[in-house]
Write an enzyme that holds these catalytic residues in place. Structure first.
Site, PDB file in Angstrom:
ATOM      1  N   ASN A   9      54.707  91.814  22.614  1.00 25.61           N
ATOM      2  CA  ASN A   9      53.867  92.160  23.764  1.00 25.61           C
ATOM      3  C   ASN A   9      54.545  91.607  25.009  1.00 25.61           C
ATOM      4  O   ASN A   9      54.546  90.400  25.237  1.00 25.61           O
ATOM      5  CB  ASN A   9      52.472  91.529  23.554  1.00 25.61           C
ATOM      6  CG  ASN A   9      51.589  91.662  24.776  1.00 25.61           C
ATOM      7  OD1 ASN A   9      51.883  92.416  25.696  1.00 25.61           O
ATOM      8  ND2 ASN A   9      50.486  90.915  24.775  1.00 25.61           N
ATOM      9  N   LYS A  11      53.764  91.997  28.067  1.00 27.02           N
ATOM     10  CA  LYS A  11      52.840  91.693  29.186  1.00 27.02           C
ATOM     11  C   LYS A  11      53.405  92.249  30.493  1.00 27.02           C
ATOM     12  O   LYS A  11      54.045  93.287  30.484  1.00 27.02           O
ATOM     13  CB  LYS A  11      52.566  90.191  29.244  1.00 27.02           C
ATOM     14  CG  LYS A  11      52.123  89.653  27.869  1.00 27.02           C
ATOM     15  CD  LYS A  11      51.561  88.260  27.908  1.00 27.02           C
ATOM     16  CE  LYS A  11      51.128  87.861  26.496  1.00 27.02           C
ATOM     17  NZ  LYS A  11      50.508  86.541  26.438  1.00 27.02           N
ATOM     18  N   HIS A  95      43.332  92.923  24.172  1.00 26.86           N
ATOM     19  CA  HIS A  95      44.023  91.634  24.247  1.00 26.86           C
ATOM     20  C   HIS A  95      43.140  90.643  25.014  1.00 26.86           C
ATOM     21  O   HIS A  95      42.442  91.033  25.946  1.00 26.86           O
ATOM     22  CB  HIS A  95      45.379  91.809  24.935  1.00 26.86           C
ATOM     23  CG  HIS A  95      46.217  90.573  24.875  1.00 26.86           C
ATOM     24  ND1 HIS A  95      46.028  89.526  25.746  1.00 26.86           N
ATOM     25  CD2 HIS A  95      47.205  90.203  24.029  1.00 26.86           C
ATOM     26  CE1 HIS A  95      46.891  88.559  25.429  1.00 26.86           C
ATOM     27  NE2 HIS A  95      47.613  88.950  24.404  1.00 26.86           N
ATOM     28  N   GLU A  97      43.713  88.605  27.262  1.00 28.21           N
ATOM     29  CA  GLU A  97      43.901  88.586  28.723  1.00 28.21           C
ATOM     30  C   GLU A  97      43.115  89.708  29.371  1.00 28.21           C
ATOM     31  O   GLU A  97      42.604  89.572  30.482  1.00 28.21           O
ATOM     32  CB  GLU A  97      45.399  88.678  29.056  1.00 28.21           C
ATOM     33  CG  GLU A  97      46.092  87.347  28.782  1.00 28.21           C
ATOM     34  CD  GLU A  97      47.541  87.450  28.373  1.00 28.21           C
ATOM     35  OE1 GLU A  97      48.158  88.526  28.555  1.00 28.21           O
ATOM     36  OE2 GLU A  97      48.072  86.447  27.840  1.00 28.21           O
ATOM     37  N   GLU A 167      44.230  86.449  17.514  1.00 24.26           N
ATOM     38  CA  GLU A 167      44.942  85.607  18.474  1.00 24.26           C
ATOM     39  C   GLU A 167      43.987  84.581  19.066  1.00 24.26           C
ATOM     40  O   GLU A 167      43.242  84.893  20.007  1.00 24.26           O
ATOM     41  CB  GLU A 167      45.502  86.465  19.611  1.00 24.26           C
ATOM     42  CG  GLU A 167      46.459  87.547  19.160  1.00 24.26           C
ATOM     43  CD  GLU A 167      47.371  87.965  20.296  1.00 24.26           C
ATOM     44  OE1 GLU A 167      48.579  87.734  20.170  1.00 24.26           O
ATOM     45  OE2 GLU A 167      46.870  88.504  21.301  1.00 24.26           O
ATOM     46  N   GLY A 173      50.406  81.489  24.715  1.00 23.65           N
ATOM     47  CA  GLY A 173      51.209  81.023  25.840  1.00 23.65           C
ATOM     48  C   GLY A 173      51.151  79.514  26.054  1.00 23.65           C
ATOM     49  O   GLY A 173      51.620  79.008  27.066  1.00 23.65           O
ATOM     50  N   SER A 213      51.760  81.860  20.402  1.00 21.59           N
ATOM     51  CA  SER A 213      52.920  80.962  20.320  1.00 21.59           C
ATOM     52  C   SER A 213      53.714  81.101  19.027  1.00 21.59           C
ATOM     53  O   SER A 213      54.196  80.107  18.472  1.00 21.59           O
ATOM     54  CB  SER A 213      52.497  79.502  20.548  1.00 21.59           C
ATOM     55  OG  SER A 213      51.910  79.353  21.822  1.00 21.59           O
TER      56      SER A 213
END
Ligand code: PGA
Length: 251
Positions: A9, A11, A95, A97, A167, A173, A213
């Site tokens: 991904n 991003k 996702h 985010e 996730e 991250g 991660s």
């Protein structure tokens, strides 16, 4: 049985030229790998050019989001069939985010997943708890609500076109991966839930990816868990050598 999936991904990173350079670097490093379904998800503007760069390779293309309508007065949106048109076979949906910054809910994830599947795309549906939810002992109830809401009305036969990505938000991250056991515990919970919702066979066939991660040095331990079928990789997918090392985890 379940073919492992390693998806990158990207991003909001990389121009068209940088995206093409990345896949050009990646292709020779993974070309011999026939055991893994390899996916990369560049930004929308790079999709079509990356799709051309990927022709004849063993790497699949994903978008990072889609809309649920096919066309109409929906300024700024992109329909699943247009992603297909641009060369995508997969699309990431929901996702964390997008849930956190763009108001994505289980209901919108559900509409997007159904639209993506009808357009012939494989939907990579993301779920995951926040640190606060984990620390207050609500991980399983949060995941259950997200899975139920996101997959509502998707029949068992169609689950073959769905990949789940677990996730944990606190691991994305942050460099703080879930331990192999922590991840396996939730993956096994998700498979059990799918088996109650859609039957044992459908649940046994669904790939459940871990994300948060994932790096070359922790992928093997995660992939060794019985219910972990792959990884959704952010940071480590932005460089050809680290992403290839994750794809080739078994080499
Ligand atoms: P990360 O991102 O690998 O950088 O933690 C994972 C993701 O957001 O999909």
């Amino acid at each position: 049985m379940r073919k492992p999936v390693i998806a990158g991904n990207w991003k909001l990173f990389k121009s068209i030229a940088e995206s093409i350079a990345l896949v050009d670097g990646l292709k020779p490093l993974v070309e011999k790998n026939r055991d893994v379904e390899i996916v990369v998800a560049p930004v929308f503007t790079a999709l079509n050019r990356v799709s051309e760069a990927l022709k004849g390779s063993n790497i699949n293309l994903a978008a990072q989001d889609c809309f649920w309508e096919e066309e109409g007065a929906f300024t700024g949106e992109v329909a699943p069939k247009l992603l297909k048109d641009a060369g995508c076979s997969h699309v990431i949906i929901g996702h964390s985010e997008r849930r956190q910054y763009f108001g994505e809910t289980d209901a919108t994830v559900n509409k997007k997943a159904k639209a993506a599947i009808s357009a012939g795309l494989t939907a990579i549906v993301c779920v995951g708890e926040t640190l606060e939810e984990r620390e207050s002992g609500r991980t399983f109830s949060v995941i259950e609500t997200q899975i139920q809401g996101s997959l509502d009305g998707i029949p068992a036969e169609t689950l073959a076109n769905v990949i789940i990505a677990y996730e944990p938000v606190w691991a994305i991250g942050t460099g703080k991966t879930a331990s192999d056991d922590q991840a396996q515990e939730v993956h096994s919970f998700i498979r059990g839930l799918l088996s109650r919702l859609s039957g044992v066979t459908a649940a046994e066939n669904v790939r459940i990816l871990y994300g948060g991660s994932v790096k070359p040095d922790n992928v093997k331990g995660l992939m060794g868990q019985s219910d972990i079928d792959g990884a959704l990789v952010g940071g480590a997918s932005l460089k050809a050598d680290s992403f290839a090392a994750i794809v080739n985890f078994n080499a």
